[in-house]
Design a protein around this motif. Structure first.
Motif, mmCIF file in Angstrom:
data_model
loop_
_atom_site.group_PDB
_atom_site.id
_atom_site.type_symbol
_atom_site.label_atom_id
_atom_site.label_comp_id
_atom_site.label_asym_id
_atom_site.label_seq_id
_atom_site.Cartn_x
_atom_site.Cartn_y
_atom_site.Cartn_z
ATOM 1 N N UNK A 191 49.358 65.768 42.951
ATOM 2 C CA UNK A 191 49.760 64.749 41.968
ATOM 3 C C UNK A 191 48.739 64.584 40.831
ATOM 4 N N UNK A 195 49.016 65.644 36.663
ATOM 5 C CA UNK A 195 48.722 64.796 35.506
ATOM 6 C C UNK A 195 47.806 65.545 34.537
ATOM 7 N N UNK A 215 54.625 62.070 38.410
ATOM 8 C CA UNK A 215 55.199 60.748 38.635
ATOM 9 C C UNK A 215 54.520 59.660 37.823
ATOM 10 N N UNK A 216 53.968 60.044 36.686
ATOM 11 C CA UNK A 216 53.320 59.042 35.850
ATOM 12 C C UNK A 216 51.928 58.675 36.337
ATOM 13 N N UNK A 217 51.272 59.593 37.010
ATOM 14 C CA UNK A 217 49.912 59.334 37.504
ATOM 15 C C UNK A 217 48.996 59.046 36.327
ATOM 16 N N UNK A 218 48.194 57.977 36.421
ATOM 17 C CA UNK A 218 47.323 57.646 35.297
ATOM 18 C C UNK A 218 45.879 57.452 35.724
#
Lengths: 478, 183
Positions: A191, A195, A215-218
């Motif tokens: 994950x 990103x 999945x929009x990992x920030x």
């Protein structure tokens, strides 16, 4: 203590050369993002040679399975009493190869062995593809794979349930759990790297693809906090899982009363054999791949050295298992066990037994010397021998034990057919096909863990040269 | 990262950008000492010590995993008990219907399976992922957050938040850049 450890690090570092966060991204992420020029459609480039060969062999699998589904398992050499042959040999062989991946990613993580970081993703992918190959065999061995869901305890109109006192049922649960957990572990590890890929990609569709996968990992610290907890717990859960899977695989044999199978040493002996075969496969792939992709600074000679040591250690455990098998046969004092021993030593398949002793017992001995552990060519050949040896081991254990029975009247020799070999080769093709697709299209080295390791070992030097102003113009700011 | 947003142009946070983990850690400690609560860091890899620096601790994941494991163990065992003892008793070689040793492998595998799914689903769920849009993505240069830059955000809903003071405090921690982010 800390100082001497530091010295050791300096002496042979886990990451060689002058690396920064940026250079790790370049080495790993850009290999995937900047494909142009790196993979010219050229019959001389190694990726195309291997991929072409692998896809060719994969077609052999499609052919073998297609013919099998049309004709039934009569096309295999299996007979009675040898009802388990290539299908189960290959199942055990592939599952065993998969185990090194989990061992590297989970057990070494728990033991805080930082050197795992550059090989774990690669080894985990190997696990997943190997388990996929393994799963095909029992599935097809059922004869009617389209009703394979009968293996699962699903309510049905006949009111029947599977027999949970059978090790074969345990196998269904062990292998399906193993595949699920390995895939989850692999994906969770990917994950944050997805990103990174998303943020480095230039083309919109690639950004969107990796954006979806990440999945929009920030990278928020609250997320990292839970992420690390979950990852460590997954490692903690995978460790007993990997041991249980091969233990249960060995129960398929050890719980029965077949001469040569009914031995209590099987679980530890199988687990050691799995790790042995798995490390051989990791090395078999890692040695050429690190050259082709220019990763000798990330997958260093030290990694090769340590993997070879683990291979030697597990190989010796396996060899001890061979000695114990002979001892148990002799000590049992039963004529049928002695007959089996004699059959192994001097029967028609004695060459398989003695080649196995050579491949797994004698061929690994040069690895005692440090000088030999640096000769990549030698290690590669030994790994190839070990892979063959471990396959022969399963051949010796599975069909060769079944050929000799309690009643001499039911003794019958087993001969594999061309379809047995076709399907075996075919899964090798499938494995390499997936492996090389993975090598080309996903970050093969765990980027964020490498950066963490780099920061731990090199500190501030790892940061990119300080720029006064960010490169892109502020858009949401003042 | 354009996309759908309910409160377009509503201020979200003041975000400072740093070049090294040490700098951001120092800055996070400064903010905590100044009494800020709604602080979040965004980093390419977990910076150890950051949880303490922003005053954050969460031990719920291990409990989710434990409960997952417990659920798996109970379900795995009761499945076997129900099928082998209750619903479909089958005499196999005169062995007891309730043969606990032979039920352990499946119970064990179910425990691991449910605990692992608990770990992954729990982690993603509590992190509210997947989440395609987040205001922090509007930060200038945020694409480097997953590469080699370290971002520290003070959210506007922090009780101590003040447009001028917070910005001045962040600027005193020698960042590469400070920006006000909307979203």
């Amino acid at each position: 203590m800390a100082e001497s450890k530091q010295k050791l690090m300096e002496f042979r570092p886990l990451i060689e050369g002058e690396q920064t966060f940026e250079s790790i991204d370049q080495k790993v992420a850009d290999l995937v993002l900047h494909q142009k020029g790196r993979y010219p459609v050229n019959l001389k480039s190694p990726w195309y040679i291997i991929m072409g060969t692998a896809i060719g062999i994969f077609h052999l699998l499609i052919l073998s399975v297609g013919w099998l589904l049309y004709q039934g398992i009569g096309i295999w050499g299996n007979n009675v009493p040898t009802a388990w042959a290539f299908d189960i040999i290959n199942f055990v062989w592939w599952i065993g190869i998969g185990h090194a991946g989990t061992l590297i990613s989970a057990i070494l993580l728990l033991m805080r062995q930082n050197w795992r970081n550059s090989i774990n993703r690669f080894a985990e992918a190997m696990t997943i593809f190997a388990v996929m190959c393994a799963g095909l065999y029992p599935l097809l061995h059922t004869g009617r794979p389209w009703v394979a869901y009968w293996l699962f305890p699903l309510p049905n109109i006949t009111g029947m349930w599977p027999n949970f006192r059978s090790p074969l049922m345990w196998d269904v649960f062990a292998v399906s759990t193993y595949f699920t957990v390995s895939a989850l572990f692999w994906f969770v590890g990917l994950i944050p790297d997805f990103a990174t890929m998303r943020d480095r990609a230039e083309k919109m569709w690639i950004r969107k693809l990796f954006g979806l996968l990440s999945m929009g990992w920030r990278g928020a610290s609250r997320h990292w906090h839970r992420y690390e907890q979950a990852y460590l717990l997954l490692a903690g859960l995978s460790t007993p899982l990997v041991l249980s899977v091969h233990t249960i695989v060995s129960y398929d044999f050890a719980v029965s009363i077949v001469p040569g199978w009914n031995v209590t040493v099987f679980p530890p002996y199988f687990v050691a054999g799995a790790v042995f075969a798995g490390f051989a496969m990791v090395l078999l792939l890692a040695i050429p791949v690190r050259k082709w992709f220019g990763w000798t600074e990330i997958i260093t000679d030290k990694h090769i050295d340590w993997m070879t040591k683990i291979m030697l250690a597990t190989g010796l455990i396996v060899f001890y298992g061979y000695i114990l098998e002979v001892f148990y046969g002799w000590y049992s004092g039963t004529s049928v066990e002695l007959k089996l021993l004699n059959f192994r030593f001097s029967g028609p398949y004695a060459w398989a037994y003695w080649s196995l002793i050579f491949c797994n017992g004698i061929a690994i001995q040069p690895l005692w010397s440090q000088k030999n552990r640096r000769k990549e060519g030698l290690i590669w050949v030994i790994c190839l021998l070990v892979s063959v040896g471990m396959w022969l081991e399963r051949f010796v254990i599975i069909p060769m034990s079944l050929m000799q029975n309690y009643l001499p009247s039911s003794d019958k020799n087993y001969y594999p057919t061309v379809w047995d070999f076709g399907m075996f080769l075919g899964t090798i093709g499938m494995f390499f096909m997936f492996m090389f697709l993975f090598l080309r299209f996903l970050p093969v080295i765990n980027i964020f863990e490498m950066k963490d390791l780099l920061y731990k070992t090199q500190g501030e030097k790892a940061a990119t040269a300080r720029e006064k102003k960010p490169a892109t113009a502020p858009s949401g700011g003042e | 990262m354009a996309g759908y947003s309910r409160h377009k142009d509503a201020p979200y946070a003041i975000v400072a950008e740093y070049g090294t983990p040490d700098e951001i850690l120092k800055a996070a400690n400064t903010l905590r000492e100044a009494g800020y609560k709604k602080v979040e860091s965004y980093t390419p890899f977990p910076v150890h010590g950051m949880d303490e620096a922003i005053g954050y601790k969460d031990q719920r994941i291990p409990w989710i995993v434990f409960m997952g494991g417990l659920t798996g163990a109970v379900l795995g065992f009761s499945l076997q008990y129900y099928t082998a003892v209750w619903d479909y008793p089958l005499n196999i070689g005169g062995r007891p219907l309730m043969s606990i040793p032979s039920m352990i492998p499946v119970t064990f595998e179910c425990t691991i399976l449910f605990a692992s799914i608990g770990a992954v689903v729990g982690m993603l769920g509590m992190n509210m992922l997947p989440q395609p849009y987040h205001p922090i993505f509007n930060t200038p240069n945020f694409r480097r957050c997953s590469q080699d830059r370290f971002f520290l955000a003070v959210e506007v809903n922090d009780p101590k938040f003040d447009d001028v003071e917070t910005k001045a405090l962040l600027e005193s921690t020698s960042p590469l850049n400070v920006a006000k982010v909307e979203g």
